[in-house]
Design a protein around this motif. Structure first.
Motif, PDB file in Angstrom:
ATOM      1  N   LEU A 201       0.829  -1.212   0.000  1.00 29.67           N
ATOM      2  CA  LEU A 201       0.000   0.000   0.000  1.00 29.67           C
ATOM      3  C   LEU A 201       0.862   1.260   0.000  1.00 29.67           C
ATOM      4  CD1 LEU A 201      -2.790  -1.102   2.523  1.00 29.67           C
ATOM      5  CD2 LEU A 201      -3.018  -0.809   0.049  1.00 29.67           C
ATOM      6  N   ASP A 202       1.962   1.227   0.743  1.00 27.01           N
ATOM      7  CA  ASP A 202       2.876   2.382   0.742  1.00 27.01           C
ATOM      8  C   ASP A 202       3.487   2.602  -0.644  1.00 27.01           C
ATOM      9  OD1 ASP A 202       2.431   2.996   3.376  1.00 27.01           O
ATOM     10  OD2 ASP A 202       4.158   1.849   4.125  1.00 27.01           O
ATOM     11  N   VAL A 203       3.855   1.513  -1.312  1.00 27.53           N
ATOM     12  CA  VAL A 203       4.408   1.613  -2.667  1.00 27.53           C
ATOM     13  C   VAL A 203       3.369   2.208  -3.611  1.00 27.53           C
ATOM     14  CG1 VAL A 203       5.207   0.285  -4.658  1.00 27.53           C
ATOM     15  CG2 VAL A 203       6.073  -0.257  -2.372  1.00 27.53           C
ATOM     16  N   MET A 204       2.142   1.736  -3.502  1.00 30.73           N
ATOM     17  CA  MET A 204       1.066   2.273  -4.349  1.00 30.73           C
ATOM     18  C   MET A 204       0.876   3.769  -4.120  1.00 30.73           C
ATOM     19  SD  MET A 204      -1.794  -0.726  -4.040  1.00 30.73           S
ATOM     20  CE  MET A 204      -1.413  -2.436  -4.421  1.00 30.73           C
ATOM     21  N   ASN A 205       0.931   4.180  -2.880  1.00 30.68           N
ATOM     22  CA  ASN A 205       0.790   5.612  -2.562  1.00 30.68           C
ATOM     23  C   ASN A 205       1.905   6.433  -3.203  1.00 30.68           C
ATOM     24  OD1 ASN A 205      -1.484   6.485  -0.785  1.00 30.68           O
ATOM     25  ND2 ASN A 205      -0.768   4.761   0.467  1.00 30.68           N
ATOM     26  N   ILE A 206       3.135   5.912  -3.167  1.00 29.83           N
ATOM     27  CA  ILE A 206       4.269   6.632  -3.764  1.00 29.83           C
ATOM     28  C   ILE A 206       4.062   6.800  -5.267  1.00 29.83           C
ATOM     29  CG2 ILE A 206       6.726   6.445  -4.324  1.00 29.83           C
ATOM     30  CD1 ILE A 206       7.114   5.116  -1.569  1.00 29.83           C
ATOM     31  N   PHE A 207       3.675   5.726  -5.936  1.00 32.42           N
ATOM     32  CA  PHE A 207       3.451   5.796  -7.374  1.00 32.42           C
ATOM     33  C   PHE A 207       2.263   6.705  -7.693  1.00 32.42           C
ATOM     34  CE2 PHE A 207       6.433   2.431  -7.514  1.00 32.42           C
ATOM     35  CZ  PHE A 207       6.834   2.244  -8.832  1.00 32.42           C
ATOM     36  N   SER A 208       1.224   6.617  -6.887  1.00 31.86           N
ATOM     37  CA  SER A 208       0.033   7.434  -7.117  1.00 31.86           C
ATOM     38  C   SER A 208       0.352   8.921  -7.010  1.00 31.86           C
ATOM     39  CB  SER A 208      -1.049   7.056  -6.104  1.00 31.86           C
ATOM     40  OG  SER A 208      -2.195   7.862  -6.259  1.00 31.86           O
ATOM     41  N   GLU A 209       1.104   9.293  -5.986  1.00 32.51           N
ATOM     42  CA  GLU A 209       1.474  10.699  -5.794  1.00 32.51           C
ATOM     43  C   GLU A 209       2.394  11.169  -6.920  1.00 32.51           C
ATOM     44  OE1 GLU A 209       3.108  11.205  -1.929  1.00 32.51           O
ATOM     45  OE2 GLU A 209       1.250  10.694  -0.872  1.00 32.51           O
ATOM     46  N   ALA A 210       3.300  10.293  -7.356  1.00 37.71           N
ATOM     47  CA  ALA A 210       4.243  10.663  -8.417  1.00 37.71           C
ATOM     48  C   ALA A 210       3.514  10.949  -9.720  1.00 37.71           C
ATOM     49  CB  ALA A 210       5.266   9.558  -8.615  1.00 37.71           C
ATOM     50  N   LEU A 211       2.466  10.188  -9.999  1.00 34.16           N
ATOM     51  CA  LEU A 211       1.752  10.307 -11.272  1.00 34.16           C
ATOM     52  C   LEU A 211       0.511  11.191 -11.183  1.00 34.16           C
ATOM     53  CD1 LEU A 211       2.017   6.557 -12.356  1.00 34.16           C
ATOM     54  CD2 LEU A 211       3.186   8.498 -13.427  1.00 34.16           C
ATOM     55  N   GLU A 212       0.234  11.713 -10.024  1.00 34.31           N
ATOM     56  CA  GLU A 212      -0.925  12.596  -9.861  1.00 34.31           C
ATOM     57  C   GLU A 212      -0.804  13.799 -10.804  1.00 34.31           C
ATOM     58  OE1 GLU A 212      -3.255  15.188  -6.378  1.00 34.31           O
ATOM     59  OE2 GLU A 212      -1.258  14.317  -5.995  1.00 34.31           O
ATOM     60  N   GLY A 213      -1.870  14.081 -11.519  1.00 31.19           N
ATOM     61  CA  GLY A 213      -1.863  15.212 -12.434  1.00 31.19           C
ATOM     62  C   GLY A 213      -1.393  14.873 -13.836  1.00 31.19           C
ATOM     63  N   SER A 214      -0.971  13.625 -14.077  1.00 27.42           N
ATOM     64  CA  SER A 214      -0.598  13.218 -15.439  1.00 27.42           C
ATOM     65  C   SER A 214      -1.854  13.173 -16.303  1.00 27.42           C
ATOM     66  CB  SER A 214       0.089  11.851 -15.420  1.00 27.42           C
ATOM     67  OG  SER A 214      -0.734  10.881 -14.770  1.00 27.42           O
ATOM     68  N   ASN A 215      -1.649  13.183 -17.592  1.00 28.62           N
ATOM     69  CA  ASN A 215      -2.783  13.198 -18.532  1.00 28.62           C
ATOM     70  C   ASN A 215      -2.788  11.888 -19.314  1.00 28.62           C
ATOM     71  OD1 ASN A 215      -4.958  14.086 -20.052  1.00 28.62           O
ATOM     72  ND2 ASN A 215      -3.677  15.219 -21.497  1.00 28.62           N
ATOM     73  N   LEU A 216      -3.197  10.815 -18.640  1.00 28.74           N
ATOM     74  CA  LEU A 216      -3.093   9.477 -19.214  1.00 28.74           C
ATOM     75  C   LEU A 216      -4.292   9.130 -20.096  1.00 28.74           C
ATOM     76  CD1 LEU A 216      -1.839   7.427 -16.109  1.00 28.74           C
ATOM     77  CD2 LEU A 216      -0.483   8.588 -17.866  1.00 28.74           C
ATOM     78  N   LYS A 217      -4.005   8.324 -21.112  1.00 25.85           N
ATOM     79  CA  LYS A 217      -5.068   7.738 -21.925  1.00 25.85           C
ATOM     80  C   LYS A 217      -5.284   6.275 -21.558  1.00 25.85           C
ATOM     81  CE  LYS A 217      -4.677  10.688 -26.016  1.00 25.85           C
ATOM     82  NZ  LYS A 217      -4.503  10.706 -27.500  1.00 25.85           N
ATOM     83  N   PHE A 218      -4.225   5.619 -21.062  1.00 17.10           N
ATOM     84  CA  PHE A 218      -4.282   4.199 -20.737  1.00 17.10           C
ATOM     85  C   PHE A 218      -3.695   3.960 -19.353  1.00 17.10           C
ATOM     86  CE2 PHE A 218      -1.951   0.185 -20.481  1.00 17.10           C
ATOM     87  CZ  PHE A 218      -2.916  -0.746 -20.835  1.00 17.10           C
ATOM     88  N   LEU A 219      -4.421   3.191 -18.510  1.00 18.11           N
ATOM     89  CA  LEU A 219      -3.931   2.864 -17.172  1.00 18.11           C
ATOM     90  C   LEU A 219      -4.308   1.415 -16.854  1.00 18.11           C
ATOM     91  CD1 LEU A 219      -2.631   3.658 -14.468  1.00 18.11           C
ATOM     92  CD2 LEU A 219      -4.875   4.476 -13.721  1.00 18.11           C
ATOM     93  N   ASN A 220      -3.298   0.609 -16.539  1.00 17.74           N
ATOM     94  CA  ASN A 220      -3.506  -0.797 -16.200  1.00 17.74           C
ATOM     95  C   ASN A 220      -2.975  -1.054 -14.795  1.00 17.74           C
ATOM     96  OD1 ASN A 220      -3.756  -3.559 -16.043  1.00 17.74           O
ATOM     97  ND2 ASN A 220      -2.639  -4.005 -17.919  1.00 17.74           N
ATOM     98  N   LEU A 221      -3.885  -1.411 -13.874  1.00 22.66           N
ATOM     99  CA  LEU A 221      -3.510  -1.706 -12.494  1.00 22.66           C
ATOM    100  C   LEU A 221      -3.840  -3.149 -12.136  1.00 22.66           C
ATOM    101  CD1 LEU A 221      -4.835   1.555 -10.746  1.00 22.66           C
ATOM    102  CD2 LEU A 221      -2.518   1.072 -11.526  1.00 22.66           C
ATOM    103  N   SER A 222      -3.886  -4.024 -13.127  1.00 20.86           N
ATOM    104  CA  SER A 222      -4.297  -5.416 -12.922  1.00 20.86           C
ATOM    105  C   SER A 222      -3.298  -6.214 -12.086  1.00 20.86           C
ATOM    106  CB  SER A 222      -4.463  -6.108 -14.277  1.00 20.86           C
ATOM    107  OG  SER A 222      -5.441  -5.481 -15.065  1.00 20.86           O
ATOM    108  N   ASP A 223      -3.779  -7.344 -11.553  1.00 19.17           N
ATOM    109  CA  ASP A 223      -2.943  -8.346 -10.870  1.00 19.17           C
ATOM    110  C   ASP A 223      -2.206  -7.786  -9.658  1.00 19.17           C
ATOM    111  OD1 ASP A 223      -3.501 -10.448 -12.790  1.00 19.17           O
ATOM    112  OD2 ASP A 223      -2.236  -9.337 -14.181  1.00 19.17           O
TER     113      ASP A 223
END
Length: 547
Positions: A201-223
């Motif tokens: 969960l801590d790792v997910m939070n780090i990645f989430s904060e790092a990518l916050e505000g990006s303008n993505l067209k594709f996002l895969n959070l599977s598995d």
């Protein structure tokens, strides 16, 4: 977080068109070499290359086109690969023309392939290849070094198949934050496997904060076995997305609470075209939450909610929401517990889908009532339907006339699966008659349908001389030994077109099968129903062999 699979997925009956064989790739290189070096309308206009230069460029063109197409295919590994094949051919053609346009006017100047192919790897950064393993800080520092190079043009990243701990995440976070303005596609599937929940969960939070505000067209959070906690750990990233076109959350432990969190945290889905929720434990209440997302996604083209433990109530909510998605092309609801009631709601939605090309409705407990309603709705809609799967739905001969009528109206049908039902010979004969004029048929699966010799024979005779046909599956039935021999004789010139019969039971019979004189009378009646159909098929068998 260890990813678990709440449901086992039945693999669909399908032939994979991707990847191409090595021989196919070599043949394409040879063809492109010839196109670059021989007189054609384009080489006359732009000049041609020497045989040696043409061969070198053809190899590089093929490699670049293959990489692009393979990246496309990896986003949809359960597809048949046809779209990847099309992209592969398109990229080859485009790059050949660009090479010819770049040929210098002076013969002593050499063309640089880099002028035409700026290398796919410079826009796509992928660390998913190789062995699945943990990644620590030192390795992350080295592995992610290309992402730190000034002026790089990476717009797509894939961190799948490598498990990030806290130390590696602290290395990756600032790097991703520096790239977020240029990133368009992010694949973080299976990137915390084996980590304890708190660390994951801590790792997910780090990645989430790092990518916050990006303008993505594709996002895969599977598995990633997200659950509600994991979904909320990605909250900052999800809430900041306003232009998402593809969202993939497969095998993520999406419970009803997690589904509600997704509906809450993904505020903008107006541009969403692809939404996948395969292999989760969503249930009815979770399906109601997903239905709300679907309602807010008017441009949805590809929706998958297979193996998600959804029953009649949730299925009805989903199907009602799907009625609002007029752009839908591909729908996969396999392996749920919808029942006939949700099937009726689905039939109403399907009547509105003119663009539908692929429909996967296997193992939904539709029964005859649901199957008939769906077949009747499809008959007058979805004119371009190419794939139809309705296996394992307790469909009997009672529904065969409606299904046959629907099939007869689908002139572009290429794949049909009605496996694991109870259509018997009488139903098979009606299906075969409906398929007589379907020139694009490639695959037919009628396995495990209590078929005997007559039903199997008529199916074989129907598909034998179709130009594009590749595979008939009638395994798991009650075909006599004489019937098996007859099938092998029918396909003697193309045995690869007949699937294995190892699970056929020559001694088998269904519970209601008659015996003695009554059984013989039943067979005589069945044979009489074949009479008109056999006349056409015998004429076909007398025609010159095209296989």
């Amino acid at each position: 977080m260890d990813a678990t699979s709440p449901n086992s997925q039945r693999r669909p009956f399908s032939i994979k068109l991707w990847p191409p064989s090595e021989n196919t790739r070599k043949m394409l290189v040879e063809k492109m070499t010839n196109n670059l070096s021989s007189p054609t309308i384009f080489t006359r206009k732009y000049r041609s290359l020497s045989k040696e230069d043409a061969a070198k460029n053809a190899e590089q063109i093929e490699d670049a086109a293959f990489t692009i197409a393979n990246q496309h295919y990896e986003k949809e590994p359960d597809g048949d690969g046809s779209s990847a094949v099309q992209l592969y051919a398109k990229e080859c053609s485009k790059l050949i023309l660009e090479i010819l346009k770049k040929i210098p006017s002076s013969a002593d100047k050499e063309i640089s392939i880099s002028e035409v192919i700026p290398t796919v790897q410079e826009t796509f950064f992928d660390i998913s290849k190789g062995q699945r393993s943990f990644i620590e800080a030192e390795e992350a520092q080295e592995l992610l070094k290309p992402l730190k190079e000034p002026g790089n043009s990476f717009s797509k990243i894939c961190f799948s198949n490598r498990s990030f701990g806290m130390d590696a995440a602290h290395i990756a976070g600032p790097i991703l934050a520096s790239l977020k303005d240029q990133l368009k596609e992010v694949d973080l599937s299976d990137f915390v496997a084996g980590r304890v929940e708190a660390e994951a969960l801590d790792v997910m939070n780090i990645f989430s904060e790092a990518l916050e505000g990006s303008n993505l067209k594709f996002l895969n959070l599977s598995d990633n076995a997200l659950g509600e906690k994991g979904v909320r750990a990605f909250g900052k990233l999800l809430q900041s997305q306003t232009n998402l076109e593809e969202l993939v959350l497969m095998n993520d432990g999406i419970s009803k609470e997690a589904a509600r969190a997704i509906s809450e945290l993904v505020p903008s889905t107006e541009k969403l075209k692809v939404l996948h929720f395969h292999n989760n434990m969503t249930g009815d209440e979770g399906a109601v939450a997903i239905a709300e997302i679907v309602k807010r996604s008017p441009l949805l083209e590809d929706f998958r909610c297979s193996s998600t433990r959804v029953g009649s109530q949730g299925g009805s909510a989903l199907c009602e929401a799907l009625g609002m998605c007029s752009h839908l092309k591909k729908l996969d609801l396999r392996d749920n517990m919808f029942g006939p009631e949700a099937g009726l709601v689905l039939s109403q939605a399907l009547s509105k889908h003119e663009n539908l090309t692929e429909l996967y409705l296997s193992y939904l407990n539709l029964e005859d009532e649901g199957a008939i309603a769906i077949a009747n709705a499809l008959k007058d809609s979805a004119p371009s339907l190419g794939v139809l799967e309705m296996a394992g739905n307790d469909i009997t001969v009672e529904a065969a006339p409606a299904i046959a009528s629907c099939i007869a109206a689908k002139q572009l049908l290429s794949k049909l699966s009605l496996a694991e039902n109870e259509l018997k010979d009488e139903g098979a004969i009606q299906i075969a008659k409906a398929l007589q004029e379907q020139s694009h048929l490639i695959e037919l699966d009628m396995s495990s349908n209590a078929l005997r010799r007559a039903g199997a024979r008529v199916l074989a005779q129907t598909v034998l001389h179709k130009d594009e046909f590749k595979l008939l599956n009638v395994n798991g039935n009650f075909i006599s030994e004489e019937g098996v021999d007859e099938l092998k004789e029918i396909f003697k010139k193309s045995p690869e077109m007949l699937a294995s019969l190892e699970d056929n039971d020559p001694e088998g019979e269904d519970e209601e099968e008659e015996s003695g004189d009554e059984g013989k009378d039943g067979e005589d009646e069945l044979e009489s129903k074949l009479k008109n159909l056999n006349v056409k098929q015998e004429e076909s068998l007398d025609a010159p062999d095209s296989n």
